[in-house]
Design an enzyme around this catalytic site. Structure first.
Site, PDB file in Angstrom:
ATOM      1  N   ARG A   1       0.822  -1.217   0.000  1.00  0.00           N
ATOM      2  CA  ARG A   1       0.000   0.000   0.000  1.00  0.00           C
ATOM      3  C   ARG A   1       0.853   1.263   0.000  1.00  0.00           C
ATOM      4  NH1 ARG A   1      -3.361  -3.767   2.911  1.00  0.00           N
ATOM      5  NH2 ARG A   1      -2.290  -3.294   4.853  1.00  0.00           N
TER       6      ARG A   1
ATOM      7  N   GLU B   1       1.947  -5.967  13.467  1.00  0.00           N
ATOM      8  CA  GLU B   1       0.841  -6.040  14.420  1.00  0.00           C
ATOM      9  C   GLU B   1       0.235  -7.441  14.362  1.00  0.00           C
ATOM     10  OE1 GLU B   1      -2.339  -3.317  13.605  1.00  0.00           O
ATOM     11  OE2 GLU B   1      -3.136  -3.432  15.633  1.00  0.00           O
TER      12      GLU B   1
HETATM   13  P1  AMP Z   1       3.320  -1.996  11.727  1.00  0.00           P
HETATM   14  O1  AMP Z   1       4.606  -2.612  11.269  1.00  0.00           O
HETATM   15  O2  AMP Z   1       2.749  -2.694  12.921  1.00  0.00           O
HETATM   16  O3  AMP Z   1       3.441  -0.513  11.925  1.00  0.00           O
HETATM   17  O4  AMP Z   1       2.250  -2.272  10.588  1.00  0.00           O
HETATM   18  C1  AMP Z   1       2.171  -1.425   9.493  1.00  0.00           C
HETATM   19  C2  AMP Z   1       1.781  -2.175   8.247  1.00  0.00           C
HETATM   20  O5  AMP Z   1       0.768  -3.156   8.465  1.00  0.00           O
HETATM   21  C3  AMP Z   1       1.248  -1.217   7.237  1.00  0.00           C
HETATM   22  O6  AMP Z   1       1.847  -1.544   5.992  1.00  0.00           O
HETATM   23  C4  AMP Z   1      -0.234  -1.430   7.221  1.00  0.00           C
HETATM   24  O7  AMP Z   1      -0.679  -1.523   5.894  1.00  0.00           O
HETATM   25  C5  AMP Z   1      -0.473  -2.742   7.940  1.00  0.00           C
HETATM   26  N1  AMP Z   1      -1.385  -2.635   9.093  1.00  0.00           N
HETATM   27  C6  AMP Z   1      -1.088  -2.923  10.375  1.00  0.00           C
HETATM   28  N2  AMP Z   1      -2.123  -2.770  11.179  1.00  0.00           N
HETATM   29  C7  AMP Z   1      -3.141  -2.358  10.414  1.00  0.00           C
HETATM   30  C8  AMP Z   1      -4.505  -2.000  10.675  1.00  0.00           C
HETATM   31  N3  AMP Z   1      -5.028  -2.033  11.915  1.00  0.00           N
HETATM   32  N4  AMP Z   1      -5.266  -1.593   9.634  1.00  0.00           N
HETATM   33  C9  AMP Z   1      -4.749  -1.543   8.391  1.00  0.00           C
HETATM   34  N5  AMP Z   1      -3.479  -1.877   8.077  1.00  0.00           N
HETATM   35  C10 AMP Z   1      -2.676  -2.280   9.072  1.00  0.00           C
END
Ligand code: AMP
Length: 170
Positions: free
Chosen positions: A58, A95
């Site tokens: 994305r 996450e």
């Molecule tokens: P993080 O590494 O935990 O900051 O996760 C970021 C990545 O995971 C991004 O590329 C987001 O597209 C995706 N992502 C993580 N959590 C969510 C969420 N609650 N909603 C949408 N996309 C998420």
């Protein structure tokens, strides 16, 4: 513009307990898509940036039009095994799981200025991995831009001390 009205909230996706912030509803809105790219372009216009590095997948959607608007190059930071030339690689935790991010070793020349773009920052693990890739290449990380920040996860605490732009906070 009320961006939250254009973002769809999907409970328990991709697994129980995760509230997924779905940006496809923002992307398909002609005014919404233009607005977020214009907001970011206004923010970075006139700044010294050589490349936008977009995080698969994305981050590609928002990063490429931003690079076009700023008149700079675009570098894809990709999931494992997608890139064809020698890569730098960093493992990171999500996450909802763990993953690995790769970048072509010859993408960023030393001291070139790189802005990292993704759709959303949650725990910050993905963006921190992107920062490590830029550091491995000896490029200069100048900042991060995200459409959405999930504030309660404090993801920005994992990131190096550079300016961070976010357009929507939850
Ligand atoms: P993080 O590494 O935990 O900051 O996760 C970021 C990545 O995971 C991004 O590329 C987001 O597209 C995706 N992502 C993580 N959590 C969510 C969420 N609650 N909603 C949408 N996309 C998420």
């Amino acid at each position: 513009m009320d961006l939250k009205a254009l973002i769809r909230d999907v409970p328990d996706f991709p697994k129980p307990g995760i509230l997924f912030r779905d940006l496809t509803t923002l992307l398909q809105d002609q005014a919404g898509l233009r607005y977020v790219i214009d907001q970011l372009a206004d923010r970075y216009q006139g700044q010294k940036i050589d490349y936008i590095a977009g995080i698969e997948s994305r981050g590609f959607i928002f990063g490429a039009p931003l690079a076009y608007r700023l008149g700079v190059g675009f570098i894809p930071l990709r999931k494992p095994g997608k890139l064809c030339s020698p890569v730098y690689a960093v493992e990171y935790s999500l996450e909802y799981g763990s993953d690995r991010l790769e970048m072509h070793q010859d993408a960023v020349q030393p001291d070139r200025k790189v802005l990292v773009v993704d759709d959303l920052i949650a725990t910050g693990g993905t963006a921190a991995a992107a920062a490590q890739l830029i550091q491995q290449s000896e490029g200069e990380l100048t900042g991060f831009a995200f459409i959405v920040e999930l504030m309660e996860l404090n993801g920005r605490n994992l990131l190096p001390d550079v300016p961070i732009t976010t357009l929507v906070n939850y």
